[in-house]
Design a protein around this motif. Structure first.
Motif, PDB file in Angstrom:
ATOM      1  N   PHE A 758      25.878  35.727 -11.194  1.00 43.10           N
ATOM      2  CA  PHE A 758      24.708  36.197 -10.446  1.00 43.10           C
ATOM      3  C   PHE A 758      25.052  37.503  -9.742  1.00 43.10           C
ATOM      4  O   PHE A 758      26.151  37.660  -9.207  1.00 43.10           O
ATOM      5  CB  PHE A 758      24.267  35.152  -9.421  1.00 43.10           C
ATOM      6  N   LYS A 759      24.101  38.439  -9.742  1.00 43.74           N
ATOM      7  CA  LYS A 759      24.319  39.737  -9.113  1.00 43.74           C
ATOM      8  C   LYS A 759      23.103  40.109  -8.279  1.00 43.74           C
ATOM      9  O   LYS A 759      21.955  39.930  -8.706  1.00 43.74           O
ATOM     10  CB  LYS A 759      24.541  40.814 -10.193  1.00 43.74           C
ATOM     11  N   ALA A 760      23.332  40.634  -7.080  1.00 47.78           N
ATOM     12  CA  ALA A 760      22.268  41.141  -6.219  1.00 47.78           C
ATOM     13  C   ALA A 760      22.674  42.518  -5.712  1.00 47.78           C
ATOM     14  O   ALA A 760      23.808  42.703  -5.236  1.00 47.78           O
ATOM     15  CB  ALA A 760      22.014  40.192  -5.044  1.00 47.78           C
ATOM     16  N   ASP A 761      21.764  43.477  -5.816  1.00 48.69           N
ATOM     17  CA  ASP A 761      21.991  44.834  -5.326  1.00 48.69           C
ATOM     18  C   ASP A 761      20.932  45.176  -4.293  1.00 48.69           C
ATOM     19  O   ASP A 761      19.727  44.945  -4.513  1.00 48.69           O
ATOM     20  CB  ASP A 761      21.919  45.846  -6.472  1.00 48.69           C
ATOM     21  N   PHE A 762      21.371  45.764  -3.198  1.00 55.52           N
ATOM     22  CA  PHE A 762      20.474  46.179  -2.126  1.00 55.52           C
ATOM     23  C   PHE A 762      20.680  47.676  -1.901  1.00 55.52           C
ATOM     24  O   PHE A 762      21.783  48.109  -1.535  1.00 55.52           O
ATOM     25  CB  PHE A 762      20.762  45.396  -0.847  1.00 55.52           C
ATOM     26  N   THR A 763      19.642  48.461  -2.117  1.00 55.03           N
ATOM     27  CA  THR A 763      19.739  49.916  -2.056  1.00 55.03           C
ATOM     28  C   THR A 763      18.843  50.460  -0.950  1.00 55.03           C
ATOM     29  O   THR A 763      17.678  50.056  -0.835  1.00 55.03           O
ATOM     30  CB  THR A 763      19.335  50.543  -3.400  1.00 55.03           C
ATOM     31  N   PHE A 764      19.407  51.377  -0.173  1.00 59.72           N
ATOM     32  CA  PHE A 764      18.665  51.980   0.933  1.00 59.72           C
ATOM     33  C   PHE A 764      18.859  53.486   0.916  1.00 59.72           C
ATOM     34  O   PHE A 764      19.863  53.993   0.409  1.00 59.72           O
ATOM     35  CB  PHE A 764      19.140  51.407   2.274  1.00 59.72           C
ATOM     36  N   MET A 765      17.895  54.199   1.475  1.00 57.64           N
ATOM     37  CA  MET A 765      17.950  55.656   1.557  1.00 57.64           C
ATOM     38  C   MET A 765      17.815  56.078   3.019  1.00 57.64           C
ATOM     39  O   MET A 765      16.793  56.626   3.431  1.00 57.64           O
ATOM     40  CB  MET A 765      16.815  56.277   0.724  1.00 57.64           C
ATOM     41  N   PRO A 766      18.833  55.861   3.852  1.00 61.05           N
ATOM     42  CA  PRO A 766      18.735  56.249   5.255  1.00 61.05           C
ATOM     43  C   PRO A 766      18.782  57.771   5.414  1.00 61.05           C
ATOM     44  O   PRO A 766      19.184  58.499   4.504  1.00 61.05           O
ATOM     45  CB  PRO A 766      19.965  55.596   5.879  1.00 61.05           C
ATOM     46  N   LYS A 767      18.364  58.254   6.578  1.00 65.63           N
ATOM     47  CA  LYS A 767      18.308  59.692   6.790  1.00 65.63           C
ATOM     48  C   LYS A 767      19.689  60.332   6.803  1.00 65.63           C
ATOM     49  O   LYS A 767      19.849  61.498   6.445  1.00 65.63           O
ATOM     50  CB  LYS A 767      17.599  59.990   8.110  1.00 65.63           C
ATOM     51  N   TRP A 768      20.719  59.585   7.216  1.00 64.97           N
ATOM     52  CA  TRP A 768      22.037  60.180   7.405  1.00 64.97           C
ATOM     53  C   TRP A 768      22.853  60.304   6.125  1.00 64.97           C
ATOM     54  O   TRP A 768      23.929  60.916   6.124  1.00 64.97           O
ATOM     55  CB  TRP A 768      22.836  59.383   8.439  1.00 64.97           C
ATOM     56  N   THR A 769      22.362  59.740   4.992  1.00 61.78           N
ATOM     57  CA  THR A 769      23.062  59.892   3.722  1.00 61.78           C
ATOM     58  C   THR A 769      22.076  59.725   2.580  1.00 61.78           C
ATOM     59  O   THR A 769      20.941  59.254   2.767  1.00 61.78           O
ATOM     60  CB  THR A 769      24.199  58.858   3.601  1.00 61.78           C
ATOM     61  N   LYS A 770      22.501  60.118   1.383  1.00 65.88           N
ATOM     62  CA  LYS A 770      21.592  60.060   0.240  1.00 65.88           C
ATOM     63  C   LYS A 770      21.250  58.629  -0.156  1.00 65.88           C
ATOM     64  O   LYS A 770      20.112  58.315  -0.486  1.00 65.88           O
ATOM     65  CB  LYS A 770      22.215  60.775  -0.967  1.00 65.88           C
ATOM     66  N   LYS A 771      22.299  57.776  -0.139  1.00 60.78           N
ATOM     67  CA  LYS A 771      22.079  56.434  -0.679  1.00 60.78           C
ATOM     68  C   LYS A 771      23.135  55.480  -0.151  1.00 60.78           C
ATOM     69  O   LYS A 771      24.306  55.841  -0.013  1.00 60.78           O
ATOM     70  CB  LYS A 771      22.137  56.483  -2.214  1.00 60.78           C
ATOM     71  N   VAL A 772      22.718  54.269   0.152  1.00 64.03           N
ATOM     72  CA  VAL A 772      23.628  53.184   0.504  1.00 64.03           C
ATOM     73  C   VAL A 772      23.305  52.005  -0.402  1.00 64.03           C
ATOM     74  O   VAL A 772      22.143  51.590  -0.506  1.00 64.03           O
ATOM     75  CB  VAL A 772      23.479  52.766   1.980  1.00 64.03           C
ATOM     76  N   LYS A 773      24.336  51.480  -1.046  1.00 61.41           N
ATOM     77  CA  LYS A 773      24.132  50.347  -1.948  1.00 61.41           C
ATOM     78  C   LYS A 773      25.116  49.238  -1.597  1.00 61.41           C
ATOM     79  O   LYS A 773      26.322  49.464  -1.517  1.00 61.41           O
ATOM     80  CB  LYS A 773      24.330  50.767  -3.409  1.00 61.41           C
ATOM     81  N   ALA A 774      24.586  48.055  -1.354  1.00 61.81           N
ATOM     82  CA  ALA A 774      25.403  46.867  -1.122  1.00 61.81           C
ATOM     83  C   ALA A 774      25.226  45.917  -2.299  1.00 61.81           C
ATOM     84  O   ALA A 774      24.109  45.750  -2.802  1.00 61.81           O
ATOM     85  CB  ALA A 774      25.009  46.184   0.184  1.00 61.81           C
ATOM     86  N   SER A 775      26.322  45.314  -2.761  1.00 64.51           N
ATOM     87  CA  SER A 775      26.275  44.460  -3.952  1.00 64.51           C
ATOM     88  C   SER A 775      26.996  43.149  -3.708  1.00 64.51           C
ATOM     89  O   SER A 775      27.994  43.099  -2.978  1.00 64.51           O
ATOM     90  CB  SER A 775      26.913  45.169  -5.151  1.00 64.51           C
ATOM     91  N   LEU A 776      26.485  42.117  -4.335  1.00 66.21           N
ATOM     92  CA  LEU A 776      27.124  40.810  -4.345  1.00 66.21           C
ATOM     93  C   LEU A 776      27.193  40.329  -5.786  1.00 66.21           C
ATOM     94  O   LEU A 776      26.173  40.280  -6.483  1.00 66.21           O
ATOM     95  CB  LEU A 776      26.343  39.798  -3.506  1.00 66.21           C
ATOM     96  N   LEU A 777      28.390  40.001  -6.249  1.00 71.88           N
ATOM     97  CA  LEU A 777      28.588  39.471  -7.593  1.00 71.88           C
ATOM     98  C   LEU A 777      29.294  38.125  -7.484  1.00 71.88           C
ATOM     99  O   LEU A 777      30.390  38.036  -6.924  1.00 71.88           O
ATOM    100  CB  LEU A 777      29.431  40.437  -8.436  1.00 71.88           C
ATOM    101  N   VAL A 778      28.649  37.084  -7.983  1.00 71.31           N
ATOM    102  CA  VAL A 778      29.256  35.753  -8.024  1.00 71.31           C
ATOM    103  C   VAL A 778      29.528  35.422  -9.487  1.00 71.31           C
ATOM    104  O   VAL A 778      28.596  35.292 -10.284  1.00 71.31           O
ATOM    105  CB  VAL A 778      28.346  34.690  -7.387  1.00 71.31           C
ATOM    106  N   ASN A 779      30.787  35.296  -9.835  1.00 70.90           N
ATOM    107  CA  ASN A 779      31.196  34.989 -11.203  1.00 70.90           C
ATOM    108  C   ASN A 779      31.386  33.487 -11.382  1.00 70.90           C
ATOM    109  O   ASN A 779      31.843  32.799 -10.475  1.00 70.90           O
ATOM    110  CB  ASN A 779      32.507  35.696 -11.542  1.00 70.90           C
ATOM    111  N   ASN A 780      31.032  33.015 -12.587  1.00 70.89           N
ATOM    112  CA  ASN A 780      31.258  31.609 -12.950  1.00 70.89           C
ATOM    113  C   ASN A 780      30.677  30.677 -11.882  1.00 70.89           C
ATOM    114  O   ASN A 780      31.372  29.835 -11.310  1.00 70.89           O
ATOM    115  CB  ASN A 780      32.755  31.355 -13.132  1.00 70.89           C
ATOM    116  N   ILE A 781      29.392  30.838 -11.620  1.00 71.12           N
ATOM    117  CA  ILE A 781      28.757  30.147 -10.492  1.00 71.12           C
ATOM    118  C   ILE A 781      28.781  28.631 -10.631  1.00 71.12           C
ATOM    119  O   ILE A 781      28.687  27.914  -9.630  1.00 71.12           O
ATOM    120  CB  ILE A 781      27.310  30.641 -10.287  1.00 71.12           C
ATOM    121  N   PHE A 782      28.914  28.115 -11.833  1.00 68.06           N
ATOM    122  CA  PHE A 782      28.966  26.663 -12.018  1.00 68.06           C
ATOM    123  C   PHE A 782      30.397  26.142 -12.159  1.00 68.06           C
ATOM    124  O   PHE A 782      30.601  24.967 -12.480  1.00 68.06           O
ATOM    125  CB  PHE A 782      28.138  26.254 -13.225  1.00 68.06           C
TER     126      PHE A 782
END
Length: 823
Positions: A758-782
């Motif tokens: 499972f993968k989740a990406d969270f992307t933001f465009m704050p004024k102080w930088t072009k882009k901020v991306k936070a990611s969560l990757l869960v491998n072999n979830i079962f």
């Protein structure tokens, strides 16, 4: 009272109108109407901005009503600035015009399959590669592509990792960066651990399955992986990327680029550090890499220098876990000691190893326990690339390259027999000594250099490419017994017990022609000539003289037809021949009393159908890969007991690959692939050591399965674009049963496994930088319990058959989290 209420209502309505916020959506397109991924779109002062996705689509939300200037920047295209009015949601497609400057894609056109090339291939863009780039090696990032199976010695995807495509391992896959060979000239292998985080400096990858098109380096004997390094970024940038996760895995990547300076110059750099303890005991990795490129870009010329280097220190986990340990078979573990499987000369060693095996965890056992049982290697790569557009019909590419590698792996040999290292019995304190605990270092110091070139001519319906290259390898293999606390009374300085060299020259030339026969048919042919000379000299680590010389000349023709049935439907058919010379170990391990190994030949037949619709796409590829004299393990050994690879007269791989994608909604996409195959050796003869007679028992087994070739593999991904800030993905991967030898013996197999991530990406465009991306990757979830690789040695004793083996367990549920800042 009514007036006050009405006034308040009107004020609220007015405020809601003033504060109304709207969306700007659309697609960034080139002159031909194709979407451009990774384009940078902004409004006015950079407060509102985004980057187009893999299809060129973009979205900017939370826009207040008013007048704006929309600006779009994309490599190789003129920056677009356009005034727009936003007083409601607006859909706006943005058309970019090509800039009068060449882009890096021309550097790899000579070896790439194009849209009308009759071959099976997969293209991966930079954005697709970066989605899951949280520190695991490149093979892991390719695991969802068709017919691919990956493995990891440490069990967590960091350190020594492997890849197979249609059952073909990396030593038979032609791997290049910018058209420069990455396969080791002697072993034919590629070690991704020597190029840590290379994917952070890769613009795109093309995977060709089957013989593929002609390239530089060793011939593709089942697949090709062609990588292009980072291309020109038109604007300056900085990037900080970090991740951490299970098994103390950490990654830090720093990138920066100048953008295009004075309309001609660009410079890019990267530093990466990746470390992990690994899933397996002591299977740690400490990897450092750097990348630098500087280029001159003009309307008709590119001159670009690329340098990348890697330094790795990896604790060895090459032995695997015996099946008897995996299954907690107490009697089987005792047999390892009683049959002297770990050491044929030392009861003490067998007792030590037995105690360690018994005390270990059944899935994370590591045979190696010496503190510095590590692999240490430094590798520097330099490339100088040149591309010149001579006129509208003629294009010339050339490149110089140089690679230097140097390193060693250190190990502890308990009760090493001195005569095995060319030493006579020693007298210490008046006592004879013929065995000792020895610390060994095996060194490799090599240089690889050469040039490649190609010239492309296209006019009307004809494309012609004439290319080739010359490469030289000079390798030195040597080993030391080094002074240590274990043998300080025997060795006070390094003792060299073997030294050998390998020198190899590889010359190749190819001619590719693509001709449009009519409105719908393209004819393709590809003729390659290779000339190889391989000289070996000196003494190998088993004290055998390996001096020998081998020369080869290969002609590898390919031809095919590509049909544009309709604008949406395509058909192709092709046949190609590949030839492969034996590698160094095939020669050094060969039994001197048996026929020498000979070169292998592959005839590859491919057919395919493609349908590309606006809602769904589907592709079907059929293949039959017919091998002659393929080198495989049969159980035969040489005169000092090492396993040797033997030519088998006939073997084949036959199958079908199904690939599809469907856009279920505007936000939900399903993609998948499956490969059904049959992989056989005809009339296989197995050889098993007989410990009672000290000979080999030969058994005719008939047609058997090729090792590490599952009859079914498949993967799928379900991705959901919730909004401009959140992307979710569910990924599944199935690998069917694999045999770890060529006997089709079900006792020697890897069970099928089914992984889910499972993968989740969270992307933001704050004024102080072009882009901020936070990611969560869960491998072999079962928490699937499985092994991805293995080896086996069989022997007969007392009328019974036994095995010594090693399996490579992979991690259960594990995770990685990442954060990226783009400036």
């Amino acid at each position: 009272m009514k007036r006050r209420f009405l006034g308040l209502l009107l004020m609220c309505i007015s405020l809601s109108i003033v504060s109304a916020q709207y969306r700007l959506t659309g697609k960034v397109l080139d002159e031909n109407g194709y979407g451009l991924p990774g384009a940078y779109i902004k409004l006015n002062d950079d407060d509102l901005r985004t980057i187009s996705n893999s299809e060129g689509n973009y979205e900017i939300g939370n826009i207040k009503s008013g007048e704006y200037i929309v600006s779009v920047a994309y490599m190789g295209f003129q920056t677009l600035e356009k005034p727009i009015s936003i007083y409601s949601d607006l859909k706006l497609n943005l058309l970019l015009q090509s800039k009068l400057i060449m882009t890096d894609e021309v550097l790899v056109t000579a070896i790439r399959a194009e849209k009308n090339t009759p071959l099976a291939y997969t293209n991966l863009s930079k954005s697709e590669l970066q989605k899951n780039n949280l520190g695991q090696d490149l093979p892991i990032l390719l695991s969802l592509t068709p017919s691919v199976v990956v493995s990891s010695d440490a069990g967590a995807g960091v350190g020594y990792t492997g890849i197979r495509i249609r059952g073909t391992d990396a030593s038979r896959i032609n791997i290049t960066l910018n058209g420069i060979p990455l396969n080791d000239a002697e072993s034919h292998g590629v070690w991704w651990v020597n190029m840590p985080d290379i994917v952070s400096s890769v613009e795109n990858i093309q995977i060709q399955r089957g013989v593929g098109t002609s390239s530089n380096g060793s011939g593709a004997f089942g697949a090709s992986i062609n990588m292009q390094s980072d291309g020109l970024e038109p604007q300056s940038y900085g990037e900080v990327s970090t991740s951490l996760g299970s098994f103390n895995t950490k990654k830090v990547t720093l990138k920066a680029g100048s953008g295009l300076l004075q309309n001609h110059w660009a410079f890019d750099g990267r530093f990466s550090n990746i470390s992990s303890d690994g899933y397996v005991d002591r299977a740690s990795s400490d990897l450092v890499s750097t990348y630098f490129s500087g280029g001159y870009y003009a309307a008709n010329t590119i001159v670009k220098a690329v340098y990348f280097a890697g330094h790795e220190k990896t604790y060895q986990a090459w032995y695997g876990v015996p099946k008897v340990r995996l299954e907690d078979d107490q009697e089987g573990m005792l047999r390892y000691k009683d049959d002297w499987l770990w050491s044929s000369k030392s009861e003490r060693v067998n007792q030590i190893k037995y105690d360690e095996l018994i005390a270990s965890n059944s899935r994370t056992y590591n045979y190696y326990t010496y503190d510095n049982e590590t692999d240490n290697y430094w590798q520097d790569n330099a490339q100088l690339l040149f591309s010149q557009k001579i006129n509208t019909n003629l294009h010339f590419n050339a490149a110089l390259h140089y690679t230097h590698g140097q390193g060693y792996y250190e190990s502890l040999k308990l009760d090493g027999l001195l005569e095995d290292f060319g030493l006579n019995q020693l007298i210490v304190n008046g006592q004879p000594v013929d065995m000792a605990d020895l610390v060994l270092q095996k060194w490799l110091n090599n240089d690889f250099y050469g040039f490649t070139s190609s010239i492309k001519y296209n006019i009307n319906k004809l494309d012609v490419i004439l290319g080739g290259g010359w490469n030289k390898y000079d390798g030195h293999h040597y080993g030391y017994i080094i002074p240590s606390a274990y043998s300080n009374t025997l060795f006070t300085e390094n003792y060299e017990w073997y030294r050998g060299t390998g020198k190899k020259t590889d010359l190749n030339a190819y001619l590719k022609v693509n001709y449009q026969l009519g409105d719908h048919i393209h004819f393709f042919t590809d003729l390659q000539y290779r000339k190889i000379e391989h000289d070996l000299s000196g003494i190998d680590d088993d004290l055998r003289n390996i001096s020998q010389n081998h020369k080869f000349e290969f002609f590898n023709p390919k031809a095919g037809l590509f049909f544009d049935v309709t604008a949406q439907q395509k058909l192709f058919a092709s046949v190609g021949i590949a030839s492969r010379e034996p590698n160094r170990s095939n020669y050094t391990d060969a039994n001197p009393s048996a026929p020498a190994p000979v070169w292998e030949k592959l005839v590859d037949y491919e057919m395919g159908y493609q349908f590309n619709g606006s809602i769904f796409q589907v592709a079907v590829n059929g293949f039959y890969m017919d091998y002659k004299d393929q080198l495989v393990l049969t159980g035969q050994i040489n005169d000092v007991g090492s396993a040797v690879m033997t030519n088998v007269p006939q073997s084949y791989r036959a199958g079908v690959e199904l690939i599809g994608a469907v856009k279920l909604t505007s936000k939900l996409t399903l993609q998948g692939n499956a490969t059904f195959s049959k992989n056989k050796i005809k009339s296989f003869v197995e050889y098993v050591d007989n410990w009672d007679t000290w000979e080999s028992d030969a058994t005719k087994l008939g047609d058997t399965d090729l090792s590490f070739s599952p009859s079914l593999t498949g993967s799928a991904s379900l991705t959901y674009h919730l909004n401009k800030n959140i992307d979710l993905g569910y990924f599944t991967n199935y690998v069917g049963r694999q045999f770890i030898d060529n006997t089709s013996n079900h006792n020697n197999q890897l069970d099928a496994y089914w992984l889910n991530n499972f993968k989740a990406d969270f992307t933001f465009m704050p004024k102080w930088t072009k882009k901020v991306k936070a990611s969560l990757l869960v491998n072999n979830i079962f928490g699937e319990v499985y092994e991805s690789n293995g080896w086996v040695y069989s022997y007969n004793r007392g009328g019974m058959r036994y095995t010594m083996d090693g399996y490579f367990p992979q991690a259960g549920r594990n995770f990685l989290v990442g954060l990226t800042l783009l400036f």
